[in-house]
Each structure stands twice: as C-alpha cells, then as structure tokens.
Design a protein around this motif. Structure first.
Motif, PDB file in Angstrom:
ATOM      1  N   ASP A 148       0.833  -1.083   0.041  1.00  0.00           N
ATOM      2  CA  ASP A 148       0.495  -0.218  -0.177  1.00  0.00           C
ATOM      3  C   ASP A 148       0.618   1.252  -0.230  1.00  0.00           C
ATOM      4  N   HIS A 149       1.937   1.305  -0.107  1.00  0.00           N
ATOM      5  CA  HIS A 149       2.977   2.495   0.110  1.00  0.00           C
ATOM      6  C   HIS A 149       3.389   2.805  -0.257  1.00  0.00           C
ATOM      7  N   ASP A 150       4.169   2.835  -1.468  1.00  0.00           N
ATOM      8  CA  ASP A 150       4.422   3.187  -2.499  1.00  0.00           C
ATOM      9  C   ASP A 150       5.233   4.609  -1.989  1.00  0.00           C
ATOM     10  N   ILE A 174      -7.618   6.043   2.973  1.00  0.00           N
ATOM     11  CA  ILE A 174      -7.909   6.098   4.612  1.00  0.00           C
ATOM     12  C   ILE A 174      -6.654   5.266   5.207  1.00  0.00           C
ATOM     13  N   HIS A 175      -5.817   5.907   6.198  1.00  0.00           N
ATOM     14  CA  HIS A 175      -4.707   5.224   6.581  1.00  0.00           C
ATOM     15  C   HIS A 175      -5.064   5.632   7.863  1.00  0.00           C
ATOM     16  N   GLU A 176      -4.202   4.787   8.884  1.00  0.00           N
ATOM     17  CA  GLU A 176      -3.853   4.463  10.243  1.00  0.00           C
ATOM     18  C   GLU A 176      -2.576   4.477  10.542  1.00  0.00           C
ATOM     19  N   ARG A 212       4.502   2.260  10.658  1.00  0.00           N
ATOM     20  CA  ARG A 212       4.325   2.224   9.847  1.00  0.00           C
ATOM     21  C   ARG A 212       2.992   2.623   9.439  1.00  0.00           C
ATOM     22  N   MET A 213       1.638   3.445   8.057  1.00  0.00           N
ATOM     23  CA  MET A 213       1.513   3.240   7.809  1.00  0.00           C
ATOM     24  C   MET A 213       0.331   1.984   6.897  1.00  0.00           C
ATOM     25  N   ARG A 214      -0.835   1.921   7.244  1.00  0.00           N
ATOM     26  CA  ARG A 214      -1.746   0.934   7.187  1.00  0.00           C
ATOM     27  C   ARG A 214      -3.003   1.734   6.868  1.00  0.00           C
ATOM     28  N   LEU A 237      -5.386   8.446  12.566  1.00  0.00           N
ATOM     29  CA  LEU A 237      -6.155   8.173  11.672  1.00  0.00           C
ATOM     30  C   LEU A 237      -5.589   9.358  10.941  1.00  0.00           C
ATOM     31  N   HIS A 238      -6.178   8.679   9.693  1.00  0.00           N
ATOM     32  CA  HIS A 238      -5.396  10.424   8.814  1.00  0.00           C
ATOM     33  C   HIS A 238      -6.301   9.830   6.992  1.00  0.00           C
ATOM     34  N   LEU A 239      -6.579  10.722   6.320  1.00  0.00           N
ATOM     35  CA  LEU A 239      -6.333  10.902   4.875  1.00  0.00           C
ATOM     36  C   LEU A 239      -5.225  11.204   4.420  1.00  0.00           C
ATOM     37  N   MET A 240      -4.607  10.404   3.573  1.00  0.00           N
ATOM     38  CA  MET A 240      -4.021  10.076   2.524  1.00  0.00           C
ATOM     39  C   MET A 240      -3.398  10.374   1.329  1.00  0.00           C
ATOM     40  N   PHE A 241      -3.769  12.014   0.676  1.00  0.00           N
ATOM     41  CA  PHE A 241      -3.800  12.435  -0.606  1.00  0.00           C
ATOM     42  C   PHE A 241      -2.908  11.648  -1.429  1.00  0.00           C
TER      43      PHE A 241
END
Ligand SMILES: [Cu+2]
Length: 336
Positions: free
Chosen positions: A182-184, A261-263, A272-274, A295-299
């Motif tokens: 998920d986290h390129d 949508i990440h945490e 790490r972010m997921r 929790l956050h949004l990741m653009f």
C-alpha cells in the motif's frame, strides 16, 4: 603491483597513486557506496584517497544534510572525534520519540593520514523523509595542517557534478525495496508531520462544521507538502449524534489522483501506515478524530503540492449519511 584490500575490493595502490599524482582533483572525497535506500539506517563511508598536494590529511570535517539523521560517527584510532549538534529543520521519528536535533557536523581531528595512503571515515545514520531520486550532499573540509580543501561544490539541479572541481560527496536516495503493497509513497512523505499527536502548541485548526444527517464534521485541515512530495495528509473530526452506526467508506478530491484512508500503527518499534480498505467505523454516539500520528487521509498522486493557505475540497462518502463535501484548509507542514 602492491595492493591494498578494502571492503572486499582490491585497489591497485600504484594505480591509485599515479592517478592522483597526475590529476589530483579527480580523486575526489566521495562515498564508497553512493546510494542509500529511503528510511534506512546506513553506514555512510567516506573515502579520502589522498592528502592535499602531498601533505598529510590532519582533519576531516563532514557537514550532515537535513534528512540524514540520528547520526553517529565511528571513532578512529589516531584521531580525535568531535560531534557538533544542532537543530534539524524537521522533526523525525526515532522509534516513537520525536527528535528535532542531533549531529549536524562531524570532525575527525589531529590525525595523520599520509598522502600515500587511502582511508575511510564512517558515519552511521538514517536517511529519513527524503524523496527518492534526491541526492544528499555532505560538504567535506579536508585539512592538511594549514592547507584546506573544501569538497563542497554541488551541481545545480539537472547539472552535471562531473564538471565540478571539488564536488561535495553525494548520496543518492533510492526507493525502498519492500514497497510492494500500500505504501509506495510513504517513505517520501514528511513523517514528522504525521507524528504530531500530543504535541503542545499546535492548535487544531478550526475548519468549518458540516452537518449531514446525524453526522457532524469539523476541524478539517490538511498539511502543506514539501516540494516534490507526492503525498499529503488530511484530517478532520466526525461526530455521530445519531442512534445508528455509520462508516466512512471513501474519499475523493479533485486535487488528488487518489485519496486513501490510513492509520498509523507502531509495530516492533517501527511506525508504519496502513490503508484501511474498509474505511472507518463511526459508531452511534461516537466521535472519531483523524489526526496526525493516527487516523488520516492520505492524498496520493497530487500534481501540485499543497501549500499553506490552499483549500483542498474533498468529498466524503458515508455508508448512511451519503456524500458530504468538505474543504480542508492547508496549514504548514509543522501543523501550526
Ligand atoms: Cu498514510
């Protein structure tokens, strides 16, 4: 031919010496390994191939760039070691601790490295918050008694470092290898900005309050992105005043190719972010806060980096409340 062994490579000493003798400026102070992986801890190994016009090297000073953090030099027999500490421009996460200062310059002093010999000087440090493709410059001052050679020239963007007379050693930062899922883009983002939970003084910006059915959405904001940074974070608070559970399913924005949508989670001391593919549950009566470090949004795939004062329109899709439009004001990367 007499040879010396160094790190498994065999160098022809005679060849090295004749090369430096005829074209001294071409045997630069440089890194043994010129590449470093994003978010990795490395041994940055500087090679000092010769002295200054025949004179022995007595001091090597290395300035550490932003993005090379938690640095520790390796002591060397015959040299005194001095570490100069100072403030980082950004805040870095070191196993859950927020760190904003550390070694910014290292000096090996009062040594004696004959012009006939080659030696290495090692600094352990972490490459953090640096975009892949960036070259980090480590300006070096090589002193031979009172003779000084400054290895501090940096090519202009897109320029050719080969033409420089005394270039600063460069470390080219490359993308991590284990970035399959998920986290390129994670390693390229400003992790410091993602890690502000509990920080005092960073007032939560008061965005507009939007009501949709039983939901009340407030305090929306986004973080300014650093130049060239492909991702950014977005935050807001959702309050469910109703008697039924709801769920944030997805988010879109015209300014971003994709909004995930990440945490954040900390596992084995690594933050790490997921991606939360099922979104975020907002139970009846509950308040869910998207905030830095949590929790956050990741653009993702943002063409123009968000800058302070920008407005980022987003459309939130909830299971029950449906689509809700919200505007996130962009605050500085430090969250103020
Ligand atoms: Cu994220």
């Amino acid at each position: 031919m007499k040879t010396i062994k160094t790190f498994g490579k065999t160098l022809g000493l005679a060849a090295l010496l004749s090369a430096t003798a005829t074209a001294g400026a071409e045997a630069h102070v440089s890194f043994l390994d010129k590449q470093a992986t994003q978010e990795s801890t490395i041994l940055a190994t500087l090679q000092v191939p010769h002295g200054c016009d025949g004179k022995a090297t007595t001091e090597v000073r290395v300035k550490l760039p932003e993005g090379f953090v938690f640095a520790k030099p390796q002591p060397k027999a015959g040299w005194e070691l001095e570490v100069i500490k100072g403030d980082y421009q950004k805040t870095y996460d070191n196993h859950g601790d927020k760190v904003n200062k550390g070694a910014i310059e290292v000096r090996w002093k009062n040594g004696n490295l004959s012009d006939d010999f080659y030696d290495t000087f090692v600094i352990q440090g972490k490459v953090s918050g640096v975009e892949a493709g960036t070259s980090l410059a480590f300006p070096v001052t090589q002193m031979c008694g009172d003779m000084v050679t400054a290895w501090d020239q940096v090519a202009k963007e897109g320029g050719d470092a080969h033409g420089l007379k005394s270039p600063a050693p460069l470390l080219k930062v490359v993308a991590g290898e284990d970035h399959g899922h998920d986290h390129d883009d994670m390693a390229g983002m400003d992790m410091s900005g993602m890690n502000m939970s509990g920080t005092t003084g960073a007032a939560t910006p008061a965005g507009e309050t939007v009501k949709a059915g039983d939901l009340e959405i407030s305090g929306g904001f986004a973080k300014a992105m650093l130049p060239g940074q492909p991702v950014g974070g977005g935050f807001f608070t959702v309050k469910n005043n109703g008697k039924t559970d709801d769920r944030l399913l997805s988010v879109t924005s015209p300014l971003s190719g994709e909004v995930q949508i990440h945490e954040m989670e900390t596992k084995d001391n690594v933050m790490r972010m997921r991606q939360l593919k099922d979104g975020i549950a907002i139970a009846a009566g509950e308040t869910i806060k998207l905030e830095p470090g949590n929790l956050h949004l990741m653009f993702q795939k943002v063409k123009t980096p968000f800058k302070q004062g920008d407005m980022v329109p987003v459309t939130l899709t909830f299971e029950k409340a449906g689509k809700v439009d919200l505007v996130l004001q962009v605050f500085s990367a430090q969250g103020k």
